[in-house]
Design an enzyme around this catalytic site. Structure first.
Site, PDB file in Angstrom:
ATOM      1  N   LEU A  16       0.814  -1.219   0.000  1.00  0.00           N
ATOM      2  CA  LEU A  16       0.000   0.000   0.000  1.00  0.00           C
ATOM      3  C   LEU A  16       0.846   1.266   0.000  1.00  0.00           C
ATOM      4  CD1 LEU A  16      -2.688  -1.213   2.549  1.00  0.00           C
ATOM      5  CD2 LEU A  16      -3.042  -0.806   0.112  1.00  0.00           C
ATOM      6  N   ARG A  17       2.129   1.135   0.315  1.00  0.00           N
ATOM      7  CA  ARG A  17       3.019   2.288   0.491  1.00  0.00           C
ATOM      8  C   ARG A  17       2.540   3.130   1.679  1.00  0.00           C
ATOM      9  NH1 ARG A  17       6.072  -0.886  -2.364  1.00  0.00           N
ATOM     10  NH2 ARG A  17       5.969  -0.670  -4.620  1.00  0.00           N
ATOM     11  N   ASN A  41       7.667  -2.986   3.792  1.00  0.00           N
ATOM     12  CA  ASN A  41       8.891  -2.421   3.189  1.00  0.00           C
ATOM     13  C   ASN A  41       8.707  -0.951   2.832  1.00  0.00           C
ATOM     14  OD1 ASN A  41       7.115  -3.314   1.132  1.00  0.00           O
ATOM     15  ND2 ASN A  41       8.779  -3.463  -0.354  1.00  0.00           N
ATOM     16  N   LYS A  99       8.037 -10.606   7.860  1.00  0.00           N
ATOM     17  CA  LYS A  99       8.443 -10.782   6.455  1.00  0.00           C
ATOM     18  C   LYS A  99       9.958 -10.740   6.344  1.00  0.00           C
ATOM     19  CE  LYS A  99       8.167 -10.743   1.887  1.00  0.00           C
ATOM     20  NZ  LYS A  99       7.241 -10.043   1.013  1.00  0.00           N
ATOM     21  N   HIS A 174       4.557 -15.213  -3.578  1.00  0.00           N
ATOM     22  CA  HIS A 174       4.592 -14.993  -5.032  1.00  0.00           C
ATOM     23  C   HIS A 174       5.473 -16.016  -5.748  1.00  0.00           C
ATOM     24  CE1 HIS A 174       8.203 -12.924  -3.756  1.00  0.00           C
ATOM     25  NE2 HIS A 174       7.595 -11.788  -3.457  1.00  0.00           N
ATOM     26  N   ASP A 247       0.475  -9.374  -4.488  1.00  0.00           N
ATOM     27  CA  ASP A 247       1.725  -8.613  -4.559  1.00  0.00           C
ATOM     28  C   ASP A 247       1.511  -7.322  -5.347  1.00  0.00           C
ATOM     29  OD1 ASP A 247       4.378  -7.964  -4.064  1.00  0.00           O
ATOM     30  OD2 ASP A 247       5.166  -9.132  -5.736  1.00  0.00           O
ATOM     31  N   HIS A 251       3.693   1.815  -8.390  1.00  0.00           N
ATOM     32  CA  HIS A 251       4.777   2.715  -8.789  1.00  0.00           C
ATOM     33  C   HIS A 251       4.197   3.697  -9.793  1.00  0.00           C
ATOM     34  CE1 HIS A 251       8.083   0.432  -6.949  1.00  0.00           C
ATOM     35  NE2 HIS A 251       7.550  -0.669  -7.447  1.00  0.00           N
ATOM     36  N   ALA A 263      10.287  -2.483 -10.222  1.00  0.00           N
ATOM     37  CA  ALA A 263       9.613  -3.781 -10.317  1.00  0.00           C
ATOM     38  C   ALA A 263       8.294  -3.735  -9.564  1.00  0.00           C
ATOM     39  CB  ALA A 263      10.505  -4.869  -9.738  1.00  0.00           C
TER      40      ALA A 263
END
Length: 344
Positions: A16-17, A41, A99, A174, A247, A251, A263
């Site tokens: 989701l950022r 992340n 994770k 994934h 996933d 971007h 990616a």
């Protein structure tokens, strides 16, 4: 079959950022799924239960009114993660897993684990408390071919790890290869895998033949058609070890259409329709509900959803783009193409 009703699905792997991005990403995902495992992340990464709960509040602030979307949180595993943090995850109502990104494997993974043997004390606690370890399953050595990195991870990292910790709850995220699918099939019920829509619908020819198509570029990278075929077989088999994880990775257009493009495929706006198309193409639509709505919840020990959604078989044009951040655009997976299924 012209329509299908499913228990509300969940997404067991989504990005989701943070900040302004949430205005786009949260409503898109919340319209599709009841729950989502929200990847940690960020910059800086989400490393403690307290940070995860604060991030969850930032996500909830963007959930559309009347929508009951439930973000499920994950911690980012680093060389410095404390074994005590595992107990806090176990006691938390909203944090479900940790994770592990091999350092440098994907977007914002530089804080990842440099050598898995360094963190065995934490993994021991994960096994004891049955807290799921989510794995980006690729090695990152420069000399290893990008198409071989998943298989090498299975051989060099995951096999030894499961010998050392045979009861560890693991999600190999994934998966992209026949090797990974067969590896998961050979393990006990404590090892499962998620599969993305792009790895079911596309292969590396779609990305590379007739010009490079950056919107198919994700990590792990799309593989050859034989691997795609195996992934479709296991996803549609009804085996509870395989479940939905998009996933979906946002971007901006200028970050994808770039000499060194990012990616990630942004699949959130049409995710369940993309999966329906994949299952329908192999005549296994009746298996979609297990994959999308049952098996992930069961693996995480969470109740299945009780609400339902309906998909109808009709043309569904994927938009060319969506607004994103300040005056930017984001291009969704399969932009400008027509899907055969629509969520009503």
């Amino acid at each position: 079959m012209n329509s299908i009703t499913l228990l509300q699905p969940d997404d067991w792997h989504a990005h989701l950022r943070d900040g302004l991005a949430l205005k786009r990403t949260v409503p898109d995902l919340a319209k599709q799924f009841a729950r989502a495992i929200c990847m940690p992340n960020l910059v800086p990464p989400v490393k403690t239960v307290e940070e995860a709960l604060a991030y969850r509040e930032r996500i909830l602030a963007h959930v559309p009114e009347g929508n009951n979307f439930d973000p499920r949180m994950v911690l980012y595993f680093t060389d410095h993660t404390s074994p005590d943090e595992v107990r806090k995850i176990k006691e938390s109502e909203h944090v479900n897993a940790i994770k592990l990104y091999p350092a440098g494997a994907t977007t914002n993974s530089n804080n990842g684990v440099s050598d898995i043997r360094k963190v065995y004390a934490v993994i021991e606690q994960l096994e004891e408390h049955q807290v799921p370890l989510l794995l980006h399953g690729e090695v990152t050595h420069n000399h290893v071919d990008i198409f071989d990195r998943e298989k090498r991870f299975l051989d060099e990292v995951l096999s030894p790890l499961l010998k050392q910790f045979p009861k560890l709850k693991v999600v190999l995220e994934h998966i992209t290869t026949s090797d990974a699918a067969h590896f998961v099939l050979e393990q006990d019920r404590n090892v499962a895998a998620t599969i993305t829509p792009q790895h079911l619908l596309f292969n590396r020819n779609d990305m590379l033949v007739g010009g490079i198509k950056p919107y198919f570029y994700c990590l792990p990278i799309l593989k050859r058609q034989t691997h795609q075929t195996t992934l479709l077989e296991v996803a549609t088999s009804g085996n509870p070890k395989f479940f939905l994880g998009t996933d979906s990775a946002p971007h901006a257009q200028n970050a994808k259409e770039n000499a060194c493009g990012c990616a990630g495929c942004y699949s959130a706006p049409n995710a369940i329709e993309l999966y329906a198309q994949a299952f329908d193409q192999v005549g296994k639509l009746e298996r979609l509900e297990g994959f999308a709505s049952h098996f992930g919840a069961d693996f995480y020990g969470l109740p299945r959803n009780t609400s339902t959604i309906t998909l109808v078989k009709e043309d569904n044009l994927v938009p060319e783009s969506f607004d994103y951040l300040d005056n930017q655009k984001i291009i969704p997976l399969h932009a400008g193409k027509t899907l055969q299924w629509r969520k009503v």
